[in-house]
Write a protein that holds these residues in place. Structure first.
Motif, mmCIF file in Angstrom:
data_model
loop_
_atom_site.group_PDB
_atom_site.id
_atom_site.type_symbol
_atom_site.label_atom_id
_atom_site.label_comp_id
_atom_site.label_asym_id
_atom_site.label_seq_id
_atom_site.Cartn_x
_atom_site.Cartn_y
_atom_site.Cartn_z
ATOM 1 N N ARG A 35 32.112 31.261 37.943
ATOM 2 C CA ARG A 35 32.546 32.414 38.733
ATOM 3 C C ARG A 35 33.829 32.035 39.475
ATOM 4 O O ARG A 35 33.920 30.961 40.047
ATOM 5 C CB ARG A 35 31.454 32.824 39.704
ATOM 6 C CG ARG A 35 31.691 34.144 40.345
ATOM 7 C CD ARG A 35 30.435 34.553 41.122
ATOM 8 N NE ARG A 35 30.640 35.818 41.766
ATOM 9 C CZ ARG A 35 30.346 36.986 41.251
ATOM 10 N NH1 ARG A 35 29.789 37.034 40.060
ATOM 11 N NH2 ARG A 35 30.580 38.100 41.888
ATOM 12 N N ILE A 36 34.806 32.920 39.447
ATOM 13 C CA ILE A 36 36.111 32.659 40.031
ATOM 14 C C ILE A 36 36.354 33.656 41.160
ATOM 15 O O ILE A 36 36.141 34.856 40.973
ATOM 16 C CB ILE A 36 37.210 32.789 38.959
ATOM 17 C CG1 ILE A 36 36.979 31.728 37.893
ATOM 18 C CG2 ILE A 36 38.590 32.691 39.555
ATOM 19 C CD1 ILE A 36 37.849 31.871 36.704
ATOM 20 N N PRO A 37 36.818 33.182 42.319
ATOM 21 C CA PRO A 37 37.113 34.124 43.403
ATOM 22 C C PRO A 37 38.268 35.053 43.012
ATOM 23 O O PRO A 37 39.246 34.613 42.417
ATOM 24 C CB PRO A 37 37.508 33.219 44.581
ATOM 25 C CG PRO A 37 37.843 31.906 43.980
ATOM 26 C CD PRO A 37 37.117 31.810 42.668
ATOM 27 N N ILE A 38 38.124 36.330 43.326
ATOM 28 C CA ILE A 38 39.161 37.312 42.991
ATOM 29 C C ILE A 38 40.438 37.043 43.798
ATOM 30 O O ILE A 38 41.537 37.077 43.264
ATOM 31 C CB ILE A 38 38.662 38.756 43.248
ATOM 32 C CG1 ILE A 38 37.475 39.093 42.354
ATOM 33 C CG2 ILE A 38 39.784 39.772 43.097
ATOM 34 C CD1 ILE A 38 37.801 39.321 40.910
ATOM 35 N N GLU A 39 40.282 36.753 45.077
ATOM 36 C CA GLU A 39 41.437 36.502 45.929
ATOM 37 C C GLU A 39 42.077 35.170 45.543
ATOM 38 O O GLU A 39 41.399 34.163 45.407
ATOM 39 C CB GLU A 39 41.037 36.451 47.409
ATOM 40 C CG GLU A 39 40.357 37.714 47.916
ATOM 41 C CD GLU A 39 38.881 37.777 47.536
ATOM 42 O OE1 GLU A 39 38.276 36.724 47.285
ATOM 43 O OE2 GLU A 39 38.356 38.888 47.477
ATOM 44 N N ASN A 40 43.391 35.158 45.390
ATOM 45 C CA ASN A 40 44.153 33.937 45.078
ATOM 46 C C ASN A 40 43.579 33.207 43.861
ATOM 47 O O ASN A 40 43.461 31.986 43.861
ATOM 48 C CB ASN A 40 44.190 32.993 46.283
ATOM 49 C CG ASN A 40 44.805 33.659 47.482
ATOM 50 O OD1 ASN A 40 45.786 34.377 47.363
ATOM 51 N ND2 ASN A 40 44.235 33.433 48.643
ATOM 52 N N SER A 41 43.251 33.935 42.842
ATOM 53 C CA SER A 41 42.556 33.338 41.699
ATOM 54 C C SER A 41 43.482 32.656 40.695
ATOM 55 O O SER A 41 43.020 31.839 39.903
ATOM 56 C CB SER A 41 41.735 34.402 40.977
ATOM 57 O OG SER A 41 42.581 35.425 40.510
ATOM 58 N N TYR A 44 43.290 28.881 40.815
ATOM 59 C CA TYR A 44 41.939 28.439 40.469
ATOM 60 C C TYR A 44 41.701 28.557 38.966
ATOM 61 O O TYR A 44 41.159 27.643 38.341
ATOM 62 C CB TYR A 44 40.905 29.253 41.244
ATOM 63 C CG TYR A 44 39.501 28.759 41.057
ATOM 64 C CD1 TYR A 44 39.026 27.676 41.787
ATOM 65 C CD2 TYR A 44 38.649 29.354 40.136
ATOM 66 C CE1 TYR A 44 37.740 27.213 41.620
ATOM 67 C CE2 TYR A 44 37.361 28.892 39.955
ATOM 68 C CZ TYR A 44 36.914 27.828 40.702
ATOM 69 O OH TYR A 44 35.633 27.371 40.514
ATOM 70 N N VAL A 45 42.120 29.671 38.369
ATOM 71 C CA VAL A 45 41.947 29.867 36.922
ATOM 72 C C VAL A 45 42.703 28.782 36.160
ATOM 73 O O VAL A 45 42.180 28.194 35.217
ATOM 74 C CB VAL A 45 42.418 31.271 36.485
ATOM 75 C CG1 VAL A 45 42.509 31.375 34.975
ATOM 76 C CG2 VAL A 45 41.487 32.331 37.036
ATOM 77 N N VAL A 70 37.166 39.936 33.838
ATOM 78 C CA VAL A 70 37.541 40.396 35.174
ATOM 79 C C VAL A 70 37.015 41.810 35.354
ATOM 80 O O VAL A 70 37.398 42.717 34.610
ATOM 81 C CB VAL A 70 39.075 40.374 35.376
ATOM 82 C CG1 VAL A 70 39.442 40.900 36.756
ATOM 83 C CG2 VAL A 70 39.609 38.963 35.153
#
Length: 102
Positions: A35-41, A44-45, A70
Motif C-alpha cells: 500500500r502506497i500513501p497517496i500524498e507525496n507518493s 515512495y513509488v 490507483v
C-alpha cells in the motif's frame, strides 16, 4: 519489465494506491502487495520499484510486470502500460526487449 498503471475513479473514502509485481502468465502476485500513501507518493513509488527491480536478476523480464493500482476520486478510469527500454534498449538487451512484445 512492463509497468501497468490502472487508474480507477472512486469515492474519497476508498482512495488508495497499491503496488505489486505479478506473474504475467498467471496474474499471481510474486510479492506481497504494498500500500502506497497517496500524498507525496512519487518518491515512495520510485523507491519501492527500485527495491522490486533489485531483487530480479534480469534487466529485461518477460515473466513479471509491475502493477500500480490507483483508486482516487480525481482520476479517470484508464489503464496505461509502459514498456521501458523498448525504444532505447542497449544492443545487448535488444532481443530480450522485443521478446516482451511477442
Amino acid at each position: 519489465m512492463a509497468i501497468r498503471v490502472r487508474l480507477r475513479r472512486c469515492s474519497p473514502n476508498d482512495a488508495a494506491a497499491v503496488l505489486k509485481v505479478i506473474d504475467v502468465e498467471t496474474s499471481a502476485n510474486v510479492m506481497e502487495p504494498r500500500r502506497i500513501p497517496i500524498e507525496n507518493s512519487f518518491q515512495y513509488v520510485r523507491e519501492v520499484m527500485n527495491d522490486v527491480l533489485s531483487g530480479i536478476a534480469s534487466v529485461v523480464s518477460t515473466v513479471h510486470a509491475i502493477v500500480l493500482d490507483v483508486h482516487h476520486p480525481s482520476v479517470p478510469n484508464l489503464d496505461l502500460i509502459d514498456m521501458p527500454g523498448l525504444t532505447t534498449a542497449p544492443p545487448e538487451h535488444k532481443a530480450a526487449t522485443y521478446a516482451v512484445l511477442e
